[in-house]
Design an enzyme around this catalytic site. Structure first.
Site, PDB file in Angstrom:
ATOM      1  N   CYS A   1     -25.586  -0.989  -1.703  1.00  0.00           N
ATOM      2  CA  CYS A   1     -24.235  -0.666  -2.174  1.00  0.00           C
ATOM      3  C   CYS A   1     -24.270   0.660  -2.930  1.00  0.00           C
ATOM      4  CB  CYS A   1     -23.712  -1.764  -3.102  1.00  0.00           C
ATOM      5  SG  CYS A   1     -23.318  -3.277  -2.209  1.00  0.00           S
TER       6      CYS A   1
ATOM      7  N   CYS B   1     -20.656  -0.969   1.000  1.00  0.00           N
ATOM      8  CA  CYS B   1     -20.147  -1.712  -0.157  1.00  0.00           C
ATOM      9  C   CYS B   1     -20.228  -0.876  -1.435  1.00  0.00           C
ATOM     10  CB  CYS B   1     -20.904  -3.033  -0.321  1.00  0.00           C
ATOM     11  SG  CYS B   1     -22.704  -2.872  -0.261  1.00  0.00           S
TER      12      CYS B   1
END
Ligand code: 2NF
Length: 250
Positions: free
Chosen positions: A81, A163
């Site tokens: 992420c 993400c």
């Protein structure tokens, strides 16, 4: 003397890159053994076969996402992420940046993007060989050609998997800094998952020779901002983000 009839259908774009399969396999081994040794158990032979099976003996203007599904299933790679970097009209700069900022990933810093970057390939419905003479040109012949469909498919998954905070390098020295027809504008932006991606940070970079301008407030970038607003993703924009700016100077 009669001219030999063409072996394959003739298209307007350049043909398959010479030694395509060897390059593909070589890049797969380089990536999995040297660049990311944590992937050293990857079966490059299997990946190479799945790649060519996606397009050999098929009409190169009838390529589909399904053709590439077996290949996609063999290559799942997670990008942490906050570390995804998209780019549009700024290929060189984005890649120079991830070369220095090793923990950030463009699509070409993942296995499939690394293997295919800069290559051309196509097959032919009437033959099991690659067509080294010509391949469909994406504008002049067909948009659903084997190369474009591959990039659409891998770009889509790259965006779906992203993400946290995601980033994009945009070119502030052209009028369509955000181009709705580009892969970034057509595919990546619309495949970000708002449940996972809360912010998109755009770094709008000017060429070093040209005067830096406030491209973040240009109409095309504003268009991107509006699209993200409707998708519930926060948009942040920075002109000439300094760490990338420094790369332009070396
Ligand atoms: O070749 C690649 N590595 C590649 C190609 C297409 C898409 C990478 N991507 C992914 C990357 F991950 C980036 O995040 O999409 C993003 C960049 O694509 P873009 O279309 O937003 O950026 P451009 O600079 O406009 O185009 C990149 C390259 O793709 C070609 C174009 O000529 C340039 O060489 N291209 C763009 N659209 C198509 C298409 N539909 C295309 N080539 C074939 N078919």
């Amino acid at each position: 003397m009669w001219r030999q009839p063409p072996k394959h259908k003739e298209w307007k774009g350049p043909g398959t890159t010479a030694h395509f399969y060897e390059i593909l396999l070589g890049r797969c081994y380089t990536y999995t053994q040297i660049v990311r040794p944590e992937l050293r158990h990857t079966d490059c032979q299997k990946i190479g076969k799945a790649f060519t099976s996606a397009f050999l003996s098929k009409d190169p203007c009838g390529s589909t996402e399904q053709d590439y599904r077996p290949l996609m299933e063999l290559t799942t790679q997670t990008v942490p992420c906050d570390k995804t970097l998209f780019w549009s009209k700024s290929s060189e700069l984005a890649h120079d940046y991830t070369w220095v900022q090793r923990d950030m990933y463009t699509l070409e810093d993942t296995l499939l993007g690394y293997m295919a970057d800069g290559l051309k390939w196509c097959g032919d419905a009437g033959s099991s060989e690659m067509n080294y003479q010509s391949c469909p040109h994406w504008r002049e012949d067909c948009s659903n050609n084997s190369v474009s469909v591959f990039w659409n498919t891998v770009s889509k998954r790259f965006a779906e998997d992203a993400c946290g905070v995601v980033h994009v390098v945009l070119n502030g020295s052209i009028s369509n800094t955000f181009d709705e027809k580009s892969t970034f504008g057509r595919v990546e932006v619309f495949n970000l998952h708002p449940e996972k991606v809360h912010t998109l940070k755009a770094w709008v970079m000017n060429n070093i020779e040209s005067v830096p301008s406030d491209s973040c407030s240009s109409s095309s970038v504003n268009n991107l901002k509006q699209i993200l607003k409707t998708r519930n993703i926060t948009f942040v924009c920075q002109n000439n983000y300094r760490p990338v700016r420094l790369i332009q100077c070396v």
